[in-house]
Motif scaffolding. Sequence first.
Motif, mmCIF file in Angstrom:
data_model
loop_
_atom_site.group_PDB
_atom_site.id
_atom_site.type_symbol
_atom_site.label_atom_id
_atom_site.label_comp_id
_atom_site.label_asym_id
_atom_site.label_seq_id
_atom_site.Cartn_x
_atom_site.Cartn_y
_atom_site.Cartn_z
ATOM 1 N N THR A 38 0.827 -1.400 -0.003
ATOM 2 C CA THR A 38 0.144 -0.090 0.096
ATOM 3 C C THR A 38 0.691 1.193 -0.007
ATOM 4 O OG1 THR A 38 -1.825 -1.206 1.182
ATOM 5 C CG2 THR A 38 -1.859 1.338 1.147
ATOM 6 N N ASN A 39 1.789 1.265 0.756
ATOM 7 C CA ASN A 39 2.823 2.603 0.883
ATOM 8 C C ASN A 39 3.304 2.553 -0.603
ATOM 9 O OD1 ASN A 39 3.132 1.239 4.031
ATOM 10 N ND2 ASN A 39 2.683 3.415 3.993
ATOM 11 N N TYR A 40 3.943 1.614 -1.005
ATOM 12 C CA TYR A 40 4.575 1.458 -2.142
ATOM 13 C C TYR A 40 3.818 1.996 -3.242
ATOM 14 C CZ TYR A 40 8.147 -0.501 -5.621
ATOM 15 O OH TYR A 40 9.136 -0.517 -6.619
ATOM 16 N N LYS A 41 2.598 1.693 -3.494
ATOM 17 C CA LYS A 41 1.300 2.172 -4.350
ATOM 18 C C LYS A 41 1.366 3.753 -4.177
ATOM 19 C CE LYS A 41 -2.594 2.823 -3.267
ATOM 20 N NZ LYS A 41 -3.259 3.996 -2.709
ATOM 21 N N GLU A 42 1.018 4.142 -2.783
ATOM 22 C CA GLU A 42 1.097 5.638 -2.787
ATOM 23 C C GLU A 42 2.289 6.413 -3.154
ATOM 24 O OE1 GLU A 42 -1.878 5.353 1.502
ATOM 25 O OE2 GLU A 42 0.336 5.643 1.623
ATOM 26 N N VAL A 43 3.315 6.018 -3.052
ATOM 27 C CA VAL A 43 4.665 6.582 -3.628
ATOM 28 C C VAL A 43 4.502 6.595 -5.251
ATOM 29 C CG1 VAL A 43 7.094 6.465 -3.687
ATOM 30 C CG2 VAL A 43 6.056 6.060 -1.699
ATOM 31 N N ALA A 44 4.231 5.426 -5.659
ATOM 32 C CA ALA A 44 4.045 5.350 -7.138
ATOM 33 C C ALA A 44 3.009 6.424 -7.720
ATOM 34 C CB ALA A 44 3.909 3.942 -7.538
ATOM 35 N N VAL A 45 1.911 6.435 -6.905
ATOM 36 C CA VAL A 45 0.802 7.326 -7.108
ATOM 37 C C VAL A 45 1.393 8.843 -7.501
ATOM 38 C CG1 VAL A 45 -1.238 8.663 -6.828
ATOM 39 C CG2 VAL A 45 -1.158 6.134 -6.566
ATOM 40 N N GLY A 46 1.958 9.316 -6.269
ATOM 41 C CA GLY A 46 2.672 10.549 -6.154
ATOM 42 C C GLY A 46 3.877 10.792 -7.256
ATOM 43 N N LEU A 47 4.469 9.781 -7.945
ATOM 44 C CA LEU A 47 5.454 10.069 -9.036
ATOM 45 C C LEU A 47 4.894 9.867 -10.259
ATOM 46 C CD1 LEU A 47 8.198 7.237 -7.828
ATOM 47 C CD2 LEU A 47 8.208 9.758 -7.817
ATOM 48 N N ARG A 48 3.573 9.366 -10.276
ATOM 49 C CA ARG A 48 2.788 9.187 -11.624
ATOM 50 C C ARG A 48 2.221 10.922 -11.735
ATOM 51 N NH1 ARG A 48 2.025 4.452 -14.244
ATOM 52 N NH2 ARG A 48 2.417 2.769 -12.933
ATOM 53 N N LEU A 49 1.729 11.412 -10.832
ATOM 54 C CA LEU A 49 1.202 12.770 -10.731
ATOM 55 C C LEU A 49 1.923 13.881 -11.104
ATOM 56 C CD1 LEU A 49 -1.199 12.437 -7.340
ATOM 57 C CD2 LEU A 49 -1.880 12.588 -10.015
ATOM 58 N N ASP A 50 3.285 13.548 -10.673
ATOM 59 C CA ASP A 50 4.256 14.672 -11.093
ATOM 60 C C ASP A 50 5.009 14.404 -12.396
ATOM 61 O OD1 ASP A 50 6.412 13.117 -10.314
ATOM 62 O OD2 ASP A 50 6.915 14.208 -8.584
ATOM 63 N N GLY A 51 4.607 13.146 -12.934
ATOM 64 C CA GLY A 51 5.208 12.768 -14.358
ATOM 65 C C GLY A 51 6.697 12.267 -14.202
ATOM 66 N N SER A 52 7.037 11.795 -12.965
ATOM 67 C CA SER A 52 8.428 11.139 -13.100
ATOM 68 C C SER A 52 8.540 9.658 -12.819
ATOM 69 C CB SER A 52 9.355 11.976 -11.877
ATOM 70 O OG SER A 52 8.598 11.769 -10.591
ATOM 71 N N PHE A 53 7.304 8.997 -12.810
ATOM 72 C CA PHE A 53 7.256 7.576 -12.583
ATOM 73 C C PHE A 53 7.982 6.785 -13.342
ATOM 74 C CE2 PHE A 53 5.076 3.287 -13.120
ATOM 75 C CZ PHE A 53 5.577 2.975 -11.832
ATOM 76 N N ASP A 54 8.947 5.921 -13.013
ATOM 77 C CA ASP A 54 9.495 4.741 -13.788
ATOM 78 C C ASP A 54 9.494 3.490 -12.801
ATOM 79 O OD1 ASP A 54 11.508 4.034 -15.833
ATOM 80 O OD2 ASP A 54 12.385 3.625 -14.147
ATOM 81 N N ALA A 55 8.902 2.374 -13.241
ATOM 82 C CA ALA A 55 8.933 1.290 -12.273
ATOM 83 C C ALA A 55 10.516 0.972 -11.979
ATOM 84 C CB ALA A 55 8.095 0.255 -12.892
ATOM 85 N N GLU A 56 11.344 0.711 -12.720
ATOM 86 C CA GLU A 56 12.805 0.295 -12.437
ATOM 87 C C GLU A 56 13.269 1.140 -11.528
ATOM 88 O OE1 GLU A 56 14.823 -0.522 -16.171
ATOM 89 O OE2 GLU A 56 13.374 -1.778 -16.755
ATOM 90 N N THR A 57 13.247 2.670 -11.808
ATOM 91 C CA THR A 57 13.761 3.423 -10.978
ATOM 92 C C THR A 57 13.226 3.404 -9.513
ATOM 93 O OG1 THR A 57 14.240 5.029 -12.762
ATOM 94 C CG2 THR A 57 14.184 5.823 -10.444
ATOM 95 N N LEU A 58 11.948 3.284 -9.505
ATOM 96 C CA LEU A 58 11.483 3.171 -8.209
ATOM 97 C C LEU A 58 11.841 1.809 -7.508
ATOM 98 C CD1 LEU A 58 9.344 4.085 -6.015
ATOM 99 C CD2 LEU A 58 7.605 3.003 -7.079
ATOM 100 N N ALA A 59 11.848 0.757 -8.117
ATOM 101 C CA ALA A 59 12.288 -0.501 -7.329
ATOM 102 C C ALA A 59 13.743 -0.521 -7.094
ATOM 103 C CB ALA A 59 12.278 -1.689 -8.419
ATOM 104 N N ALA A 60 14.675 0.108 -7.782
ATOM 105 C CA ALA A 60 16.108 0.237 -7.478
ATOM 106 C C ALA A 60 16.189 1.150 -6.150
ATOM 107 C CB ALA A 60 16.843 1.088 -8.696
ATOM 108 N N ALA A 61 15.486 2.333 -6.228
ATOM 109 C CA ALA A 61 15.566 3.209 -5.101
ATOM 110 C C ALA A 61 15.272 2.576 -3.564
ATOM 111 C CB ALA A 61 14.552 4.446 -4.919
ATOM 112 N N PHE A 62 14.113 1.518 -3.685
ATOM 113 C CA PHE A 62 13.959 0.702 -2.558
ATOM 114 C C PHE A 62 14.261 -0.713 -2.496
ATOM 115 C CE2 PHE A 62 10.459 4.176 -2.536
ATOM 116 C CZ PHE A 62 11.152 4.834 -1.609
ATOM 117 N N GLU A 63 15.435 -1.125 -3.145
ATOM 118 C CA GLU A 63 15.670 -2.542 -3.230
ATOM 119 C C GLU A 63 16.375 -3.003 -1.795
ATOM 120 O OE1 GLU A 63 19.062 -2.691 -6.222
ATOM 121 O OE2 GLU A 63 20.410 -1.688 -5.033
ATOM 122 N N TRP A 64 16.542 -2.231 -1.108
ATOM 123 C CA TRP A 64 17.188 -2.344 0.191
ATOM 124 C C TRP A 64 15.792 -2.758 1.250
ATOM 125 C CZ3 TRP A 64 15.467 1.128 4.001
ATOM 126 C CH2 TRP A 64 14.993 2.419 3.567
#
Length: 133
Positions: A38-64
């Motif tokens: 749910t939290n991951y989805k909320e972050v993705a929504v924000g990135l989509r709204l500001d036009g900066s969503f990229d699934a691979e970049t998001l996954a890499a940012a939180f790989e830890w």
Amino acid sequence: MTRYLLDTTFLIDYLGGSDSVRRFLELHGEDEFATTATNYKEVAVGLRLDGSFDAETLAAAFEWLDVVPIASEHALAASAFEAELYRSDEHTRRGVDAAAADLLIAGVADAEGMAVVTRNVDDFEPFVPVVEY
């Protein structure tokens, strides 16, 4: 070792390079960190709204970070919290409905024995241990 569930505020501040997030992670380097789907989805929504969503970049940012899917035991824990709110004279049906995502996040924290790390302490404090960063 303490297990922490990182709320959406923490994840957003992490992406933004927040000093308070950096300090928290440095102080708790030996601990375990997770977030919910749910939290991951909320972050993705924000990135989509500001036009900066990229699934691979998001996954890499939180790989830890472990992303915990919502399971039946989490839903059952959340149901107890939601029923408690419905019984309260302090909450309207609309208010309870608006809290649905936070209740699921609290349900995960409760079922998994985690403390929620957030700036929105009031959203979680009635239900689970909370740490403000």
